[in-house]
Design a protein around this motif. Structure first.
Motif, PDB file in Angstrom:
ATOM      1  N   MET A   1       0.807  -1.163   0.025  1.00  0.00           N
ATOM      2  CA  MET A   1      -0.050  -0.094   0.015  1.00  0.00           C
ATOM      3  C   MET A   1       0.796   1.131  -0.005  1.00  0.00           C
ATOM      4  SD  MET A   1      -3.044   1.316   2.870  1.00  0.00           S
ATOM      5  CE  MET A   1      -3.697  -0.268   2.944  1.00  0.00           C
ATOM      6  N   VAL A   2       2.094   1.331   0.864  1.00  0.00           N
ATOM      7  CA  VAL A   2       2.716   2.397   0.853  1.00  0.00           C
ATOM      8  C   VAL A   2       4.062   2.600   0.119  1.00  0.00           C
ATOM      9  CG1 VAL A   2       1.750   3.272   3.094  1.00  0.00           C
ATOM     10  CG2 VAL A   2       3.675   1.636   3.043  1.00  0.00           C
ATOM     11  N   GLU A  39     -11.075   7.423  10.443  1.00  0.00           N
ATOM     12  CA  GLU A  39     -10.382   7.736   9.291  1.00  0.00           C
ATOM     13  C   GLU A  39      -9.019   8.591   9.247  1.00  0.00           C
ATOM     14  OE1 GLU A  39     -13.055   9.076   6.496  1.00  0.00           O
ATOM     15  OE2 GLU A  39     -14.488   7.266   6.341  1.00  0.00           O
ATOM     16  N   ALA A  41      -5.004   9.261   7.302  1.00  0.00           N
ATOM     17  CA  ALA A  41      -4.212   9.224   6.083  1.00  0.00           C
ATOM     18  C   ALA A  41      -2.788   8.683   6.252  1.00  0.00           C
ATOM     19  CB  ALA A  41      -4.360  10.538   5.369  1.00  0.00           C
ATOM     20  N   HIS A  44       2.257   7.425   0.966  1.00  0.00           N
ATOM     21  CA  HIS A  44       3.266   6.422   0.048  1.00  0.00           C
ATOM     22  C   HIS A  44       4.777   7.041   0.188  1.00  0.00           C
ATOM     23  CE1 HIS A  44       4.375   4.258  -3.512  1.00  0.00           C
ATOM     24  NE2 HIS A  44       3.379   3.423  -3.404  1.00  0.00           N
ATOM     25  N   ILE A  50      -2.637   8.641   0.873  1.00  0.00           N
ATOM     26  CA  ILE A  50      -3.615   7.767   0.900  1.00  0.00           C
ATOM     27  C   ILE A  50      -4.745   7.677   1.927  1.00  0.00           C
ATOM     28  CG2 ILE A  50      -3.612   5.378   0.689  1.00  0.00           C
ATOM     29  CD1 ILE A  50      -1.104   4.958  -0.173  1.00  0.00           C
ATOM     30  N   VAL A  52      -7.147   6.254   4.618  1.00  0.00           N
ATOM     31  CA  VAL A  52      -7.320   5.041   5.194  1.00  0.00           C
ATOM     32  C   VAL A  52      -8.143   5.134   6.222  1.00  0.00           C
ATOM     33  CG1 VAL A  52      -5.090   4.139   4.239  1.00  0.00           C
ATOM     34  CG2 VAL A  52      -5.315   5.221   6.702  1.00  0.00           C
ATOM     35  N   ARG A  72      -7.345  -0.186   6.360  1.00  0.00           N
ATOM     36  CA  ARG A  72      -7.916  -0.402   5.176  1.00  0.00           C
ATOM     37  C   ARG A  72      -7.776   0.660   4.123  1.00  0.00           C
ATOM     38  NH1 ARG A  72     -13.730  -1.660   7.023  1.00  0.00           N
ATOM     39  NH2 ARG A  72     -12.752  -3.973   7.108  1.00  0.00           N
ATOM     40  N   ASP A  73      -7.614   0.468   3.101  1.00  0.00           N
ATOM     41  CA  ASP A  73      -7.219   1.569   2.049  1.00  0.00           C
ATOM     42  C   ASP A  73      -8.798   1.963   1.616  1.00  0.00           C
ATOM     43  OD1 ASP A  73      -7.341   3.018  -0.265  1.00  0.00           O
ATOM     44  OD2 ASP A  73      -5.471   1.737  -1.220  1.00  0.00           O
ATOM     45  N   ARG A  75      -9.502   4.514  -0.722  1.00  0.00           N
ATOM     46  CA  ARG A  75      -9.635   5.592  -1.730  1.00  0.00           C
ATOM     47  C   ARG A  75     -10.997   5.038  -2.631  1.00  0.00           C
ATOM     48  NH1 ARG A  75      -3.622   4.944  -3.550  1.00  0.00           N
ATOM     49  NH2 ARG A  75      -3.942   2.845  -2.836  1.00  0.00           N
TER      50      ARG A  75
END
Length: 517
Positions: A1-2, A39, A41, A44, A50, A52, A72-73, A75
Motif C-alpha cells: 500500500m505504501v 479515518e 491518512a 506513500h 492515501i 485509510v 484499510r485503503d 480510496r
C-alpha cells in the motif's frame, strides 16, 4: 500500500507513515489507548497521500501491552461517495447542476443580491424541435446534442454564472454581476449564436435552436420559484414569436399565462361536455359552380363567451397537448358526418361529398398518426375517399424526413392530401416534387388582392400553372367577387371556396343549403 519493502519498514516508528497533518490525532488515540475505528491518512513512499481507515485494538502478550491496527485503503469508497454526492447535485448526462442543486444555489445568490441591491437574470432555455432530432437520429445522437449544447452554454458564460439542466431539453442560467438589461441582451445574443447545433440525418442538415425566456431579479420576482415560473412563461412567448429568439418577462405575460390556464381547464371540460361542433364551408368546381366538397371548420360554443373560432383557443390547445384530443375529435366528427351524408344521399354530382379537415402540427408529428386515421375510419365506418386532410407548408418542412412516408400511408387509405395556405410558407419546388400530394390551396391573402394587384396576379397565376403542371388540383380560398372567380377559372384553377360561394355553416344549415341547390 505504501510502496516500501518489508526490510525498509521494520524498525521504523509507525507515526513516520502518517500524514503530517494527521499525526496529532493519531498520537492522541495512541496515548489514550482507545479501541476505535476512525479515518486518517498515510503517505506513500512517493509522497502520495492515501486515505485509510484504522481499526485499533489493545491486547497483551507475555505481560506486554501491545497495539494492533488494521489498515484499510478507502480510496475507492471515498471516490464512490464523491461520485454519489456529485450525482445527487449534478445531471448525469451533461454534468451541469440538476434542478435541486441549481435552486439551492440560486436561492443563496438571490439573498446575496438582495443584501447588495444587485440585479440577477434567470434564463429559461428550451431547444426548438428537439424531439425531431431524437426521432430522426435516435436518443444516443440526441444525448450528444444535449451534451454539445451544455458545453457551448458553459463556454459562452462567465465562471460566476450558474448553469443547470432541468431535464429533457430544458436548461437554466442565472446571470450575476449585471449593471443593466443591456448586459443581459449581450449574453442572449451570444447564446443564440453559439447554441445552435447543426446535425445531419440521412444526408440532410437539421438544426436545433434555442428559445429563451428571461426574468429579472428583483423586478420580476423575489422568490426562486416565482422567477423560474416567469422565465418559463416568457420562453413560451419566445416560441410563439417564431423560435430561435428571446423574450423578457412582462406583467401582461403573467396575466396571459393565467388566462391560458383557465382556458386550458375550460377546453378539457368543453371536450367532455360536447361544446365543440363543426361548421362546413362549401367548395365548388370553378368551371361549372357544381358542389365538389366542404371544409370542416372547428367552432366552440363556449357557455359564457358564445361561439368561438379556433384563433381564440388553438394556441392554448397546442401548448398543452389538448390539440391531440381535439384534433382526433374533429377527425371522428368529420368521418361520422361524411358517413351520415352518404347514407342520406347528400352528394355532389360526382359521388360522395368529400370533407376537408385541417391537421395540427402536433397531430401530424405524432408517431403512428396514419394508424390513428385508419382506426378512426374503421370506428366510424367511413371510407378514406370521403375525407381530405389539409396540412400547412411549415408542417411538411418541419418533418421533411418522415412526411413522405406518412403522406404515402394516408393516401394508401384513400384520403386526399392537400397543402393549405400555399404561398405563405417555406415549401421549395424540390419538396413539392418529392412529396406525395393531391392538392394545393392558394392562400386567401393572394386571392383578396385580385383582380387589381399585378403582383398578386403574377404569383397566383404562377402557382396555378405550376400545380397543374405537377398534376395537382388547385383550390382558391377566400373568393369574394365574380371577377376573382372568372380570373381564377381562366388560369386553370379547378376549385373555389369563399363568401361568394357560401360562408361556414352549422351542419344542419349546410345540409339545407346543399338540398336547396
Amino acid at each position: 500500500m505504501v510502496g516500501y519493502t518489508l526490510e525498509q519498514m521494520v524498525g521504523r516508528h509507525v507515526l513516520s507513515f502518517i500524514a503530517d497533518d494527521e499525526r496529532p490525532k493519531v498520537k492522541e488515540v495512541m496515548r489514550q489507548g482507545r479501541e476505535v475505528r476512525y479515518e486518517t491518512a498515510v503517505v506513500h513512499k512517493d509522497g502520495t497521500r492515501i486515505p485509510v481507515e484504522f481499526i485499533v485494538r489493545t491486547l497483551e502478550r507475555d505481560g506486554e501491552k501491545l497495539r494492533m491496527t488494521i489498515v484499510r485503503d478507502i480510496r475507492d469508497r471515498l471516490a464512490n461517495e464523491a461520485r454519489i454526492q456529485h450525482l445527487a447535485h449534478h445531471d448525469g448526462l451533461t454534468g451541469l447542476l440538476n434542478r435541486g442543486a441549481f435552486m439551492d444555489r440560486m436561492a443563496l445568490l438571490m439573498k446575496h443580491a438582495e443584501r447588495k441591491g444587485e440585479m440577477l437574470a434567470l434564463l429559461f432555455i428550451d431547444l426548438d424541435n428537439f424531439k425531431r432530432v431524437n426521432d430522426s437520429l435516435g436518443h444516443l445522437e440526441g444525448d450528444q446534442v444535449l451534451t454539445t449544447v451544455s458545453e457551448r452554454l458553459v463556454g459562452a458564460l462567465r465562471g460566476s454564472d450558474l448553469v443547470g439542466r432541468f431535464g429533457g431539453d430544458e436548461f437554466v442560467v442565472l446571470l450575476t454581476d449585471l449593471a443593466s438589461r443591456a448586459d443581459i441582451v449581450v449574453v442572449l445574443e451570444a447564446l443564440l449564436s453559439v447554441v445552435e447545433v447543426p446535425v445531419r440525418a440521412d444526408g440532410r442538415a437539421l438544426s436545433v435552436t434555442p428559445s429563451i425566456g428571461v426574468a429579472v431579479f428583483p423586478d420580476d420576482g423575489r422568490q426562486a420559484d416565482e422567477l423560474i415560473q416567469h422565465a418559463d412563461t416568457a420562453m413560451y412567448r419566445a416560441k410563439a414569436r417564431g423560435r430561435a429568439t428571446y423574450q423578457f418577462f412582462e406583467s401582461v405575460l403573467a396575466e396571459t399565462a393565467y388566462a391560458d390556464l383557465v382556458l386550458e381547464a375550460e377546453l378539457a371540460q368543453g371536450l367532455t361536455r360536447n361544446e365543440f361542433e363543426l361548421f362546413f364551408q362549401p367548395q365548388v368546381e370553378a368551371t361549372s359552380g357544381q358542389l365538389s366538397g366542404a371544409e370542416a371548420l372547428l367552432r366552440w360554443r363556449h357557455p359564457q363567451r358564445g361561439l368561438l373560432a379556433p384563433d381564440s383557443f388553438i394556441f392554448v390547445a397546442e401548448r398543452h397537448r389538448l390539440m391531440l384530443a381535439l384534433g382526433e375529435w374533429v377527425m371522428r366528427e368529420a368521418a361520422a358526418t361524411a358517413r351520415r351524408w352518404r347514407e342520406q344521399g347528400l352528394t355532389h354530382g360526382h359521388g360522395p361529398m368529400r370533407i376537408a379537415v385541417n391537421l395540427s402540427r402536433m397531430q401530424f408529428n405524432l408517431d403512428g398518426f396514419a394508424d390513428t386515421v385508419q382506426r378512426v375510419l374503421a370506428d366510424s365506418g367511413a371510407k378514406g375517399q370521403w375525407l381530405e386532410l389539409e396540412l400547412t407548408e411549415r408542417m411538411l418542412i418541419e418533418d421533411v424526413e418522415h412526411a413522405p412516408a406518412t403522406l404515402a400511408q394516408l393516401r394508401s387509405l384513400g384520403l386526399t392530401v392537400s397543402v393549405d395556405d400555399f404561398g405563405t410558407g417555406y415549401t421549395s419546388l424540390a419538396h413539392l416534387t418529392e412529396l406525395p400530394l393531391d392538392k394545393l390551396k392558394i392562400d386567401q391573402s393572394f386571392v383578396a388582392r385580385l383582380p387589381d394587384d399585378v403582383g398578386a396576379q403574377a404569383i397566383t397565376r404562377a402557382i396555378v400553372q405550376m400545380a397543374v403542371g405537377l398534376g395537382l388540383t388547385v383550390t382558391a380560398e377566400g373568393v369574394r367577387s365574380a371577377a376573382q372567380w372568372q380570373l381564377l377559372a381562366s388560369w386553370g384553377c379547378q376549385q373555389l371556396q369563399g363568401e361568394l360561394v357560401g360562408s361556414p355553416m352549422p351542419a344542419a344549415e349546410f345540409e339545407a343549403w346543399v338540398r336547396a341547390r
